[in-house]
Scaffold this motif. Sequence first.
Motif, PDB file in Angstrom:
ATOM      1  N   TRP A 177      60.444 -48.539 -15.911  1.00  0.00           N
ATOM      2  CA  TRP A 177      61.761 -48.908 -16.470  1.00  0.00           C
ATOM      3  C   TRP A 177      62.619 -47.660 -16.483  1.00  0.00           C
ATOM      4  O   TRP A 177      62.187 -46.602 -16.966  1.00  0.00           O
ATOM      5  CB  TRP A 177      61.563 -49.461 -17.879  1.00  0.00           C
ATOM      6  CG  TRP A 177      62.851 -49.639 -18.658  1.00  0.00           C
ATOM      7  CD1 TRP A 177      64.030 -50.145 -18.204  1.00  0.00           C
ATOM      8  CD2 TRP A 177      63.046 -49.279 -20.030  1.00  0.00           C
ATOM      9  NE1 TRP A 177      64.963 -50.152 -19.176  1.00  0.00           N
ATOM     10  CE2 TRP A 177      64.395 -49.636 -20.349  1.00  0.00           C
ATOM     11  CE3 TRP A 177      62.256 -48.740 -21.032  1.00  0.00           C
ATOM     12  CZ2 TRP A 177      64.961 -49.430 -21.607  1.00  0.00           C
ATOM     13  CZ3 TRP A 177      62.812 -48.550 -22.274  1.00  0.00           C
ATOM     14  CH2 TRP A 177      64.133 -48.890 -22.577  1.00  0.00           C
ATOM     15  N   MET A 178      63.803 -47.773 -15.909  1.00  0.00           N
ATOM     16  CA  MET A 178      64.694 -46.616 -15.813  1.00  0.00           C
ATOM     17  C   MET A 178      66.005 -46.954 -16.515  1.00  0.00           C
ATOM     18  O   MET A 178      66.633 -47.971 -16.229  1.00  0.00           O
ATOM     19  CB  MET A 178      64.977 -46.266 -14.342  1.00  0.00           C
ATOM     20  CG  MET A 178      65.836 -45.015 -14.165  1.00  0.00           C
ATOM     21  SD  MET A 178      66.112 -44.649 -12.402  1.00  0.00           S
ATOM     22  CE  MET A 178      64.433 -44.391 -11.855  1.00  0.00           C
ATOM     23  N   VAL A 179      66.358 -46.102 -17.466  1.00  0.00           N
ATOM     24  CA  VAL A 179      67.621 -46.302 -18.191  1.00  0.00           C
ATOM     25  C   VAL A 179      68.776 -45.838 -17.301  1.00  0.00           C
ATOM     26  O   VAL A 179      68.741 -44.736 -16.756  1.00  0.00           O
ATOM     27  CB  VAL A 179      67.596 -45.508 -19.515  1.00  0.00           C
ATOM     28  CG1 VAL A 179      68.929 -45.704 -20.265  1.00  0.00           C
ATOM     29  CG2 VAL A 179      66.421 -45.952 -20.374  1.00  0.00           C
ATOM     30  N   MET A 180      69.750 -46.690 -17.156  1.00  0.00           N
ATOM     31  CA  MET A 180      70.903 -46.401 -16.300  1.00  0.00           C
ATOM     32  C   MET A 180      72.142 -46.195 -17.182  1.00  0.00           C
ATOM     33  O   MET A 180      72.374 -46.951 -18.128  1.00  0.00           O
ATOM     34  CB  MET A 180      71.153 -47.549 -15.320  1.00  0.00           C
ATOM     35  CG  MET A 180      69.930 -47.913 -14.476  1.00  0.00           C
ATOM     36  SD  MET A 180      69.436 -46.608 -13.347  1.00  0.00           S
ATOM     37  CE  MET A 180      70.820 -46.657 -12.209  1.00  0.00           C
ATOM     38  N   ALA A 181      72.876 -45.179 -16.859  1.00  0.00           N
ATOM     39  CA  ALA A 181      74.142 -44.927 -17.579  1.00  0.00           C
ATOM     40  C   ALA A 181      75.290 -45.610 -16.825  1.00  0.00           C
ATOM     41  O   ALA A 181      75.394 -45.486 -15.608  1.00  0.00           O
ATOM     42  CB  ALA A 181      74.393 -43.424 -17.691  1.00  0.00           C
ATOM     43  N   ALA A 185      84.135 -46.347 -13.916  1.00  0.00           N
ATOM     44  CA  ALA A 185      84.910 -46.612 -12.698  1.00  0.00           C
ATOM     45  C   ALA A 185      84.225 -47.618 -11.793  1.00  0.00           C
ATOM     46  O   ALA A 185      84.834 -48.106 -10.841  1.00  0.00           O
ATOM     47  CB  ALA A 185      85.147 -45.304 -11.938  1.00  0.00           C
ATOM     48  N   ASP A 186      82.919 -47.886 -12.077  1.00  0.00           N
ATOM     49  CA  ASP A 186      82.183 -48.819 -11.224  1.00  0.00           C
ATOM     50  C   ASP A 186      82.401 -50.225 -11.744  1.00  0.00           C
ATOM     51  O   ASP A 186      81.954 -50.574 -12.848  1.00  0.00           O
ATOM     52  CB  ASP A 186      80.694 -48.461 -11.244  1.00  0.00           C
ATOM     53  CG  ASP A 186      79.919 -49.232 -10.180  1.00  0.00           C
ATOM     54  OD1 ASP A 186      80.512 -50.095  -9.524  1.00  0.00           O
ATOM     55  OD2 ASP A 186      78.693 -48.943 -10.031  1.00  0.00           O
ATOM     56  N   MET A 187      83.063 -51.074 -10.955  1.00  0.00           N
ATOM     57  CA  MET A 187      83.379 -52.438 -11.364  1.00  0.00           C
ATOM     58  C   MET A 187      82.483 -53.458 -10.712  1.00  0.00           C
ATOM     59  O   MET A 187      82.734 -54.663 -10.819  1.00  0.00           O
ATOM     60  CB  MET A 187      84.850 -52.731 -11.016  1.00  0.00           C
ATOM     61  CG  MET A 187      85.836 -51.745 -11.623  1.00  0.00           C
ATOM     62  SD  MET A 187      85.755 -51.721 -13.430  1.00  0.00           S
ATOM     63  CE  MET A 187      86.299 -53.384 -13.808  1.00  0.00           C
ATOM     64  N   SER A 188      81.367 -52.983 -10.036  1.00  0.00           N
ATOM     65  CA  SER A 188      80.484 -53.950  -9.363  1.00  0.00           C
ATOM     66  C   SER A 188      79.665 -54.708 -10.399  1.00  0.00           C
ATOM     67  O   SER A 188      79.396 -54.201 -11.502  1.00  0.00           O
ATOM     68  CB  SER A 188      79.564 -53.222  -8.384  1.00  0.00           C
ATOM     69  OG  SER A 188      78.756 -52.278  -9.088  1.00  0.00           O
ATOM     70  N   PRO A 189      79.228 -55.955 -10.042  1.00  0.00           N
ATOM     71  CA  PRO A 189      78.443 -56.753 -10.999  1.00  0.00           C
ATOM     72  C   PRO A 189      77.097 -56.079 -11.319  1.00  0.00           C
ATOM     73  O   PRO A 189      76.405 -55.557 -10.439  1.00  0.00           O
ATOM     74  CB  PRO A 189      78.224 -58.075 -10.264  1.00  0.00           C
ATOM     75  CG  PRO A 189      79.295 -58.126  -9.237  1.00  0.00           C
ATOM     76  CD  PRO A 189      79.549 -56.714  -8.820  1.00  0.00           C
ATOM     77  N   GLY A 190      76.702 -56.052 -12.593  1.00  0.00           N
ATOM     78  CA  GLY A 190      75.424 -55.471 -13.021  1.00  0.00           C
ATOM     79  C   GLY A 190      75.420 -53.976 -13.121  1.00  0.00           C
ATOM     80  O   GLY A 190      74.357 -53.366 -13.321  1.00  0.00           O
ATOM     81  N   ALA A 191      76.565 -53.369 -12.961  1.00  0.00           N
ATOM     82  CA  ALA A 191      76.609 -51.904 -13.051  1.00  0.00           C
ATOM     83  C   ALA A 191      76.262 -51.466 -14.463  1.00  0.00           C
ATOM     84  O   ALA A 191      76.749 -52.034 -15.446  1.00  0.00           O
ATOM     85  CB  ALA A 191      78.000 -51.403 -12.663  1.00  0.00           C
ATOM     86  N   GLY A 192      75.364 -50.485 -14.568  1.00  0.00           N
ATOM     87  CA  GLY A 192      74.960 -49.955 -15.877  1.00  0.00           C
ATOM     88  C   GLY A 192      73.742 -50.630 -16.462  1.00  0.00           C
ATOM     89  O   GLY A 192      73.239 -50.209 -17.521  1.00  0.00           O
TER      90      GLY A 192
END
Length: 324
Positions: A177-181, A185-192
């Motif tokens: 499991w990797m925590v994503m910040a 500025a990223d508007m793609s679906p599922g970003a973060g």
Amino acid sequence: GRLKAEAQMAHFEALVAENQYQAERLRVVGEVRATWYKLYVLGKQISTTQADQAQLESLIKTANARVAAGDAQPGDVLMATLELSSLQEQLLSYRQQMVATMAELNRLAGRESRTPISAPTKLDIEIPQWDHDLLHHIAMGAQPELNAARLRTTATRWGIEVARLKRRPDVSVGASWMVMAADPADMSPGAGNDAWTLNVSSTLPIWHRKNDAMVNEATRQHYAAHATEDEVSLRIDATLRDLWEQARAAQQTIELYEKTILPQARQTFEADQKSLVNNTVTFDRVIRDYRTLLNLELGYHRALGQLATTLARIRQTVGVDLLA
């Protein structure tokens, strides 16, 4: 199953190491005892030689008086003087051995070599009421070296099981499991969103000849351990037989010295000393009697030390401190 078999094998190997430690402890104790008895023999050799030196000096005075009276030849004095010099040489050798033995005893005790040690002056040693069958029976259950061989055999038996279980495939299951910040500025679906990863891997043993070789190797190691166990058992039995016969022979030798040899040698020396005054025996015969008595006295103390050392080796070989 394979991990459990490996754990069993490691457990028995640890017990082997523990028994090897106990065997080494027995060896050190046996060496300490044997060196202590050697110290006794050397001390008796020194004291006996010194006492015989005084006796020989008295003979030299007698020889000088006989030469002055014309009843003996100057060669008698030279013979006795040569014997006195020989005794002095023996004393030097005994004292050197005494220092070396004390240093060895201190080494075995874990001390500095110059630590002073008082040599024993008396040994109350008698052969115990043992026999070979009793010693063999106790050794088969108490000797750490034999127990280590038995445990090693058991460990190699588990080694065969480990080699057989290596035929089974290895299956590994993993998850990460990797925590994503999130990047504003990223508007793609599922970003973060956090990243999840699942993986499954397997190792299939397809080379049967390799596994067969591993099992064969483990099996032969097991057979070798069995053979070593049998060899240790036979060696202990033979050693005990030899040591017990040595102890019996030493006891019989001591009794022979005490009851027959030494009393007769002293009587012969004293009788020839009296006959020397009457010129019925030669001076060189008295010197031979004296030398024989000295060698027999030293042999008696060596027999005492040999008996004590042999009993110490028997206790070491049996594996326990047997009471007499």
